[in-house]
Scaffold this motif. Structure first.
Motif, PDB file in Angstrom:
ATOM      1  N   LEU A 235       0.834  -1.204   0.000  1.00 12.95           N
ATOM      2  CA  LEU A 235       0.000   0.000   0.000  1.00 12.95           C
ATOM      3  C   LEU A 235       0.863   1.247   0.000  1.00 12.95           C
ATOM      4  CD1 LEU A 235      -2.608   1.668   0.395  1.00 12.95           C
ATOM      5  CD2 LEU A 235      -2.349   1.261   2.869  1.00 12.95           C
ATOM      6  N   TYR A 236       1.873   1.272   0.845  1.00 11.20           N
ATOM      7  CA  TYR A 236       2.700   2.454   1.032  1.00 11.20           C
ATOM      8  C   TYR A 236       3.347   2.895  -0.274  1.00 11.20           C
ATOM      9  CZ  TYR A 236       6.431   5.443   2.867  1.00 11.20           C
ATOM     10  OH  TYR A 236       7.271   6.498   3.109  1.00 11.20           O
ATOM     11  N   PHE A 237       3.969   1.961  -1.000  1.00 11.32           N
ATOM     12  CA  PHE A 237       4.669   2.353  -2.220  1.00 11.32           C
ATOM     13  C   PHE A 237       3.701   2.617  -3.375  1.00 11.32           C
ATOM     14  CE2 PHE A 237       8.194   0.785   0.261  1.00 11.32           C
ATOM     15  CZ  PHE A 237       9.149   1.754  -0.005  1.00 11.32           C
ATOM     16  N   ASN A 238       2.534   2.009  -3.341  1.00 15.98           N
ATOM     17  CA  ASN A 238       1.497   2.402  -4.294  1.00 15.98           C
ATOM     18  C   ASN A 238       1.058   3.840  -4.041  1.00 15.98           C
ATOM     19  OD1 ASN A 238       0.953   0.254  -6.165  1.00 15.98           O
ATOM     20  ND2 ASN A 238       0.098  -0.940  -4.475  1.00 15.98           N
ATOM     21  N   VAL A 239       0.976   4.216  -2.775  1.00 14.27           N
ATOM     22  CA  VAL A 239       0.613   5.585  -2.422  1.00 14.27           C
ATOM     23  C   VAL A 239       1.689   6.566  -2.896  1.00 14.27           C
ATOM     24  CG1 VAL A 239       0.267   7.194  -0.499  1.00 14.27           C
ATOM     25  CG2 VAL A 239      -0.846   4.955  -0.460  1.00 14.27           C
ATOM     26  N   LEU A 240       2.962   6.204  -2.712  1.00 16.78           N
ATOM     27  CA  LEU A 240       4.042   7.085  -3.145  1.00 16.78           C
ATOM     28  C   LEU A 240       3.998   7.309  -4.655  1.00 16.78           C
ATOM     29  CD1 LEU A 240       7.186   6.031  -1.049  1.00 16.78           C
ATOM     30  CD2 LEU A 240       5.255   7.501  -0.425  1.00 16.78           C
ATOM     31  N   VAL A 241       3.785   6.246  -5.410  1.00 15.56           N
ATOM     32  CA  VAL A 241       3.712   6.368  -6.864  1.00 15.56           C
ATOM     33  C   VAL A 241       2.494   7.192  -7.272  1.00 15.56           C
ATOM     34  CG1 VAL A 241       3.362   5.094  -9.012  1.00 15.56           C
ATOM     35  CG2 VAL A 241       5.011   4.262  -7.318  1.00 15.56           C
ATOM     36  N   HIS A 242       1.364   6.941  -6.632  1.00 16.14           N
ATOM     37  CA  HIS A 242       0.150   7.702  -6.920  1.00 16.14           C
ATOM     38  C   HIS A 242       0.362   9.181  -6.607  1.00 16.14           C
ATOM     39  CE1 HIS A 242      -4.001   9.198  -5.959  1.00 16.14           C
ATOM     40  NE2 HIS A 242      -4.220   8.613  -7.115  1.00 16.14           N
ATOM     41  N   SER A 243       1.052   9.450  -5.516  1.00 18.75           N
ATOM     42  CA  SER A 243       1.336  10.835  -5.140  1.00 18.75           C
ATOM     43  C   SER A 243       2.221  11.507  -6.181  1.00 18.75           C
ATOM     44  CB  SER A 243       2.018  10.882  -3.766  1.00 18.75           C
ATOM     45  OG  SER A 243       1.178  10.363  -2.756  1.00 18.75           O
TER      46      SER A 243
ATOM     47  N   PRO B 275      -4.102  -5.703  13.374  1.00 21.80           N
ATOM     48  CA  PRO B 275      -3.871  -5.823  11.927  1.00 21.80           C
ATOM     49  C   PRO B 275      -2.673  -5.004  11.470  1.00 21.80           C
ATOM     50  CG  PRO B 275      -6.215  -5.542  12.386  1.00 21.80           C
ATOM     51  CD  PRO B 275      -5.486  -5.339  13.689  1.00 21.80           C
ATOM     52  N   LYS B 276      -1.766  -5.650  10.753  1.00 20.94           N
ATOM     53  CA  LYS B 276      -0.517  -4.988  10.363  1.00 20.94           C
ATOM     54  C   LYS B 276      -0.758  -3.803   9.432  1.00 20.94           C
ATOM     55  CE  LYS B 276       2.411  -9.070  10.971  1.00 20.94           C
ATOM     56  NZ  LYS B 276       3.304 -10.055  10.324  1.00 20.94           N
ATOM     57  N   LEU B 277      -1.751  -3.916   8.555  1.00 21.69           N
ATOM     58  CA  LEU B 277      -2.035  -2.798   7.662  1.00 21.69           C
ATOM     59  C   LEU B 277      -2.485  -1.582   8.462  1.00 21.69           C
ATOM     60  CD1 LEU B 277      -2.136  -1.914   4.700  1.00 21.69           C
ATOM     61  CD2 LEU B 277      -4.543  -2.580   4.676  1.00 21.69           C
ATOM     62  N   GLU B 278      -3.323  -1.802   9.445  1.00 25.49           N
ATOM     63  CA  GLU B 278      -3.784  -0.703  10.298  1.00 25.49           C
ATOM     64  C   GLU B 278      -2.618  -0.128  11.103  1.00 25.49           C
ATOM     65  OE1 GLU B 278      -7.109  -1.801  12.696  1.00 25.49           O
ATOM     66  OE2 GLU B 278      -8.225  -2.655  11.005  1.00 25.49           O
ATOM     67  N   ALA B 279      -1.748  -0.992  11.586  1.00 22.52           N
ATOM     68  CA  ALA B 279      -0.575  -0.527  12.332  1.00 22.52           C
ATOM     69  C   ALA B 279       0.328   0.317  11.444  1.00 22.52           C
ATOM     70  CB  ALA B 279       0.204  -1.720  12.890  1.00 22.52           C
TER      71      ALA B 279
ATOM     72  N   PHE C 174      10.623   1.856  -4.450  1.00 26.09           N
ATOM     73  CA  PHE C 174       9.973   2.966  -5.160  1.00 26.09           C
ATOM     74  C   PHE C 174      10.147   2.804  -6.661  1.00 26.09           C
ATOM     75  CE2 PHE C 174       9.841   7.080  -7.213  1.00 26.09           C
ATOM     76  CZ  PHE C 174       8.628   7.568  -6.755  1.00 26.09           C
ATOM     77  N   HIS C 175      11.358   2.486  -7.105  1.00 24.54           N
ATOM     78  CA  HIS C 175      11.585   2.290  -8.537  1.00 24.54           C
ATOM     79  C   HIS C 175      10.786   1.104  -9.058  1.00 24.54           C
ATOM     80  CE1 HIS C 175      14.887   5.105  -7.960  1.00 24.54           C
ATOM     81  NE2 HIS C 175      14.996   5.186  -9.255  1.00 24.54           N
ATOM     82  N   LEU C 176      10.733   0.050  -8.285  1.00 25.41           N
ATOM     83  CA  LEU C 176       9.990  -1.139  -8.695  1.00 25.41           C
ATOM     84  C   LEU C 176       8.512  -0.820  -8.881  1.00 25.41           C
ATOM     85  CD1 LEU C 176      10.039  -4.218  -9.159  1.00 25.41           C
ATOM     86  CD2 LEU C 176       9.702  -4.505  -6.710  1.00 25.41           C
ATOM     87  N   TYR C 177       7.930  -0.102  -7.935  1.00 25.93           N
ATOM     88  CA  TYR C 177       6.503   0.214  -8.006  1.00 25.93           C
ATOM     89  C   TYR C 177       6.218   1.278  -9.065  1.00 25.93           C
ATOM     90  CZ  TYR C 177       4.846  -2.686  -4.181  1.00 25.93           C
ATOM     91  OH  TYR C 177       4.471  -3.758  -3.400  1.00 25.93           O
ATOM     92  N   TYR C 178       7.171   2.166  -9.285  1.00 26.10           N
ATOM     93  CA  TYR C 178       6.954   3.225 -10.269  1.00 26.10           C
ATOM     94  C   TYR C 178       7.012   2.685 -11.695  1.00 26.10           C
ATOM     95  CZ  TYR C 178       7.489   7.585 -12.848  1.00 26.10           C
ATOM     96  OH  TYR C 178       7.316   8.624 -13.736  1.00 26.10           O
ATOM     97  N   TYR C 179       8.002   1.837 -11.978  1.00 24.92           N
ATOM     98  CA  TYR C 179       8.180   1.350 -13.336  1.00 24.92           C
ATOM     99  C   TYR C 179       7.335   0.123 -13.661  1.00 24.92           C
ATOM    100  CZ  TYR C 179      12.010   4.596 -14.124  1.00 24.92           C
ATOM    101  OH  TYR C 179      12.754   5.742 -14.292  1.00 24.92           O
ATOM    102  N   HIS C 180       6.717  -0.487 -12.674  1.00 24.88           N
ATOM    103  CA  HIS C 180       5.933  -1.699 -12.909  1.00 24.88           C
ATOM    104  C   HIS C 180       4.567  -1.604 -12.214  1.00 24.88           C
ATOM    105  CE1 HIS C 180       9.318  -3.745 -14.835  1.00 24.88           C
ATOM    106  NE2 HIS C 180      10.067  -3.177 -13.917  1.00 24.88           N
ATOM    107  N   GLN C 181       3.874  -0.521 -12.515  1.00 22.60           N
ATOM    108  CA  GLN C 181       2.584  -0.269 -11.870  1.00 22.60           C
ATOM    109  C   GLN C 181       1.538  -1.315 -12.254  1.00 22.60           C
ATOM    110  OE1 GLN C 181       1.321   3.891 -12.001  1.00 22.60           O
ATOM    111  NE2 GLN C 181       3.451   4.547 -12.324  1.00 22.60           N
ATOM    112  N   SER C 182       1.690  -1.942 -13.405  1.00 23.36           N
ATOM    113  CA  SER C 182       0.696  -2.921 -13.852  1.00 23.36           C
ATOM    114  C   SER C 182       0.876  -4.287 -13.183  1.00 23.36           C
ATOM    115  CB  SER C 182       0.776  -3.092 -15.375  1.00 23.36           C
ATOM    116  OG  SER C 182       2.048  -3.593 -15.762  1.00 23.36           O
ATOM    117  N   LYS C 183       2.022  -4.517 -12.579  1.00 22.34           N
ATOM    118  CA  LYS C 183       2.263  -5.807 -11.924  1.00 22.34           C
ATOM    119  C   LYS C 183       1.584  -5.839 -10.559  1.00 22.34           C
ATOM    120  CE  LYS C 183       6.699  -7.243 -13.976  1.00 22.34           C
ATOM    121  NZ  LYS C 183       6.726  -6.316 -15.112  1.00 22.34           N
ATOM    122  N   ASP C 184       1.156  -7.025 -10.136  1.00 23.90           N
ATOM    123  CA  ASP C 184       0.566  -7.142  -8.806  1.00 23.90           C
ATOM    124  C   ASP C 184       1.672  -7.312  -7.762  1.00 23.90           C
ATOM    125  OD1 ASP C 184       1.388  -9.854  -8.799  1.00 23.90           O
ATOM    126  OD2 ASP C 184      -0.581 -10.566  -9.464  1.00 23.90           O
ATOM    127  N   GLN C 185       1.269  -7.378  -6.506  1.00 25.21           N
ATOM    128  CA  GLN C 185       2.224  -7.439  -5.404  1.00 25.21           C
ATOM    129  C   GLN C 185       3.164  -8.635  -5.530  1.00 25.21           C
ATOM    130  OE1 GLN C 185       0.338  -7.607  -1.576  1.00 25.21           O
ATOM    131  NE2 GLN C 185       2.234  -7.945  -0.465  1.00 25.21           N
TER     132      GLN C 185
END
Length: 266
Positions: A91-99, A138-142, A193-204
Motif C-alpha cells: 500500500l505504502y509504495f502504491n501511495v508514493l507512486v500515486h502521489s 492488523p498490520k495494515l492498520e498498524a 519505489f523504482h519497482l513500483y513506479y516502473y511496474h505499476q501494472s504488476k501485482d504485489q
C-alpha cells in the motif's frame, strides 16, 4: 571590483599572470569559478571568508539528514518493516507512486502529508483488506497508524524523494550519513519505489518476484567471483525483503545503479 581584480585577490598573483592563465592557457579553474560562483559570491568570500547562501545550504543539509534518519527509524525502530508486513508496504509504495503522478495537479496534496495521501489513495481505489485471524493488531492498520508519526520535516523529505525518484536518499547513503540498519532500510525504499513506479501494472506477488530475481542474480554473480561468500538466503513468502538486502548491504550499495537500471528495463 572587476572580475580580474577578484581573481588577483583570490589567487594572489599579478594581473599579467591572470591574463596569461585565462586568455592564453585557458585553465579550467576559471570556468569552474564562473560556473559555481557569482561575482557577488566571490566578493562576499573576500570580505567575510564565507558565503551566506552556502551556509544556508549547510543548514538545509542538516535538516535533510535529520528528517531522513527520523524517517528510516520509524520503519526500523519500534515497528520494523518485517513486523508491519508486506501488505502495508505494498500500500505504502502504491501511495508514493500515486502521489508522484498526481502531485503537480492535485491541490489535495498541498501541503504534502503521507497519511492524508494514503487515505485519498484508499478512497479512490476502494481498497479493502481482510486481516488474518492470527493478527491481534492488523498490520495494515498498524502501518497506517505509523504514518501519523510523520512530522512536517519527514513529509517534506519524503515529498522531495517522491519527486526526485529517491535521489536525496541515495545521496545521503553515498555520503555515509547512515548506520548499517538505516542504510539497508534506505536501499530497500529506493529499490521498492523504482519497482513500483516502473511496474505499476504488476501485482504485489509479481513485484516481489522481480525484486528477488534481481537481487539474487546480483548475489549469484558476486558469489562466482568470491568463493568465500556465504550461501544465498533461502526465501519463502514470510521472509521480509529487507532481510534479503541485509545479507550483503555493501554489495547492494555498490551496485545500486545497476539494480535500478535492471528494474527499469525488466
Amino acid at each position: 571590483m572587476t572580475y580580474e581584480q577578484l581573481m588577483v585577490e583570490i589567487f594572489q598573483f599579478s594581473s599579467p599572470t591572470y591574463y596569461k592563465w585565462k586568455k592564453h592557457e585557458n585553465r579550467p579553474i576559471f570556468d569552474l569559478l564562473e560556473y559555481a560562483f557569482s561575482k557577488s559570491d566571490l566578493e562576499e568570500w573576500i570580505e567575510n571568508k564565507k558565503i551566506e547562501k552556502f551556509e544556508i545550504l549547510k543548514e538545509q543539509e542538516a535538516v535533510l539528514q535529520y528528517a531522513a534518519v527520523q524517517y528510516l527509524n520509524l520503519f526500523i525502530g519500534q515497528h520494523g518493516t518485517g513486523s508491519i508486513g508486506k501488505n502495508f508496504m505494498d500500500l505504502y509504495f502504491n501511495v508514493l507512486v500515486h502521489s508522484k503522478d498526481n502531485m503537480a495537479n492535485q491541490s489535495v496534496f498541498k501541503p504534502f502529508e503521507i497519511q492524508k495521501s494514503s487515505l485519498i489513495y484508499l478512497t479512490r481505489h476502494n481498497t479493502s483488506y481482510q486481516a488474518p485471524d492470527n493478527e491481534l493488531v492488523p498490520k495494515l492498520e498498524a502501518g497506517i497508524e505509523l504514518l501519523s508519526e510523520f512530522d512536517c520535516y519527514i513529509n517534506q523529505f519524503l515529498q522531495s524523494n517522491i519527486m526526485q525518484n529517491f535521489k536525496p536518499m541515495l545521496h545521503l547513503i553515498q555520503t555515509n550519513k547512515f548506520d548499517e540498519n538505516q542504510k539497508s532500510e534506505a536501499l530497500l525504499h529506493i529499490i521498492l519505489f523504482h519497482l513500483y513506479y516502473y511496474h505499476q501494472s504488476k501485482d504485489q506477488k509479481e513485484k516481489r518476484e522481480l525484486f528477488v530475481d534481481i537481487i539474487e542474480t546480483l548475489q549469484l554473480s558476486s558469489k562466482k567471483s568470491d568463493t568465500n561468500k556465504q550461501s544465498l538466503m533461502i526465501l519463502d513468502e514470510s521472509t521480509s525483503l529487507d532481510a534479503l538486502l541485509k545479507t550483503d548491504v555493501d554489495l547492494i550499495e555498490k551496485n545500486i545503479d545497476n539494480i535500478l537500471l535492471a528494474i527499469e528495463k525488466a
